[in-house]
Design a protein around this motif. Structure first.
Motif, short mmCIF file in Angstrom:
data_model
loop_
_atom_site.label_atom_id
_atom_site.label_comp_id
_atom_site.label_asym_id
_atom_site.label_seq_id
_atom_site.Cartn_x
_atom_site.Cartn_y
_atom_site.Cartn_z
N PHE B 96 45.25 -21.62 0.14
CA PHE B 96 46.57 -23.22 -1.04
C PHE B 96 46.77 -23.54 0.75
CE2 PHE B 96 48.63 -26.36 -2.51
CZ PHE B 96 48.62 -26.07 -2.98
N ARG B 99 48.84 -30.38 1.65
CA ARG B 99 49.18 -31.50 2.29
C ARG B 99 50.50 -32.55 2.98
NH1 ARG B 99 44.37 -35.33 -0.66
NH2 ARG B 99 42.67 -34.15 -0.94
N ASP B 135 43.57 -28.20 -2.17
CA ASP B 135 44.12 -28.69 -1.78
C ASP B 135 44.94 -29.78 -2.64
OD1 ASP B 135 41.99 -29.99 -0.46
OD2 ASP B 135 44.01 -31.50 -1.17
N GLY B 136 46.68 -29.43 -2.14
CA GLY B 136 47.27 -30.13 -3.25
C GLY B 136 48.48 -29.90 -2.62
N LYS B 137 49.33 -30.03 -3.40
CA LYS B 137 50.99 -29.66 -3.23
C LYS B 137 51.81 -28.73 -3.69
CE LYS B 137 53.53 -34.43 -4.35
NZ LYS B 137 54.26 -34.93 -4.43
N CYS B 138 52.38 -28.03 -2.59
CA CYS B 138 52.50 -26.48 -2.97
C CYS B 138 54.17 -26.63 -4.37
CB CYS B 138 52.98 -25.72 -1.47
SG CYS B 138 54.46 -26.07 -0.05
#
Lengths: 142, 142
Positions: B96, B99, B135-138
């Motif tokens: 993961f 971004r 992909d994205g926000k953790c």
DNA sequence: ACAAAAATTAGAATTATTCCAATTATGGCT
DNA sequence: AGCCATAATTGGAATAATTCTAATTTTTGT
């Protein structure tokens, strides 16, 4: 090569929507990607583009591809360290890379499967996108 | 930094098994990857390696990393066009990419899920490996 | 310890991609 | 239709990650 009206409209709307202009080059590149629906590299797109538009530059090809990706009319596909490839298939799909033939094949993915993939993320994580790349041997090579 | 005996044995076996030699450099790089279990680029590995081994060269870092990947002691991780990263986690997992923070987090995958992913391949296709990149926000960034 | 084979090293070369500054094209407005 | 501001295209230079090369050093088996 000509861009069918439906796609021309799609392109124009997408560009307009993000404040960008319609140009011969953008249209040409979009059209050639739709015509032969494979996964060319920027260099391959450049070669194909020059057939009908001999004065187009490589920089423009990169620019156009970037624009088309930004406006979500095409997708970028990366395999390991290989040159980036471009894909006009906008449906939800993964890519299968055949080590033998080098061919890249689209693998359709059900909503359900994508859903399951989303569910395995830990709490607080949200994904905009999942990139799935298989590699192995395709049907022609096994 | 020292390589624990169990890992030293693992490394030696893997190298021997593929007809390669054990060297200080390979051991050092393997050890530093195991010590801080993140996803460094070759440059970052180079920087860390030089702390204890100031004469190691970047070419050697690339060579060692390649050897470790070949012998399946570590994995390569690629995100888009970014520099390749290296991952000592050998369990079945996806990555993961946040971004926002740039952080890369391992996402464990059940055998069952991997199985389902294999099942969606058309007849005749066989995958050695599936690469899954979210992909994205953790969690820290949302 | 010796020889053969393999690994390391520093630096040059490569390759995909991005940047730059000058020119050209586009779209809105009169 | 023509003008202007802005955006896009162009060719070439620059960049950055990685690979290659040839010389030196290290390792391993005898």
């Amino acid at each position: 090569m000509r861009l069918e009206p439906q796609y021309k409209k799609l392109l124009n709307n997408a560009l307009e929507g993000s404040g960008q202009r319609a140009t011969k080059q953008r249209e040409h590149i979009f059209a050639l990607l739709l015509e032969k629906r494979d996964h060319p590299t920027a260099d391959e797109v450049y070669a194909r583009a020059r057939a009908d538009m001999p004065t187009i530059s490589l920089a423009t090809v990169y620019n156009c591809l970037e624009t088309l990706v930004e406006t979500k009319l095409i997708r970028q596909v990366n395999f390991e360290r290989e040159p980036t490839r471009y894909c006009p298939n906008l449906t939800q799909h993964a890519h299968f890379y055949c080590r033998e033939s080098g061919e890249i094949v689209d693998i359709e993915l059900s909503d359900q499967l994508v859903d399951e993939l989303m569910k395995v993320l830990p709490k607080g994580f949200s994904a905009q996108h999942i990139d799935i790349a298989y590699d192995g041997k395709c049907n022609c090579c096994s």
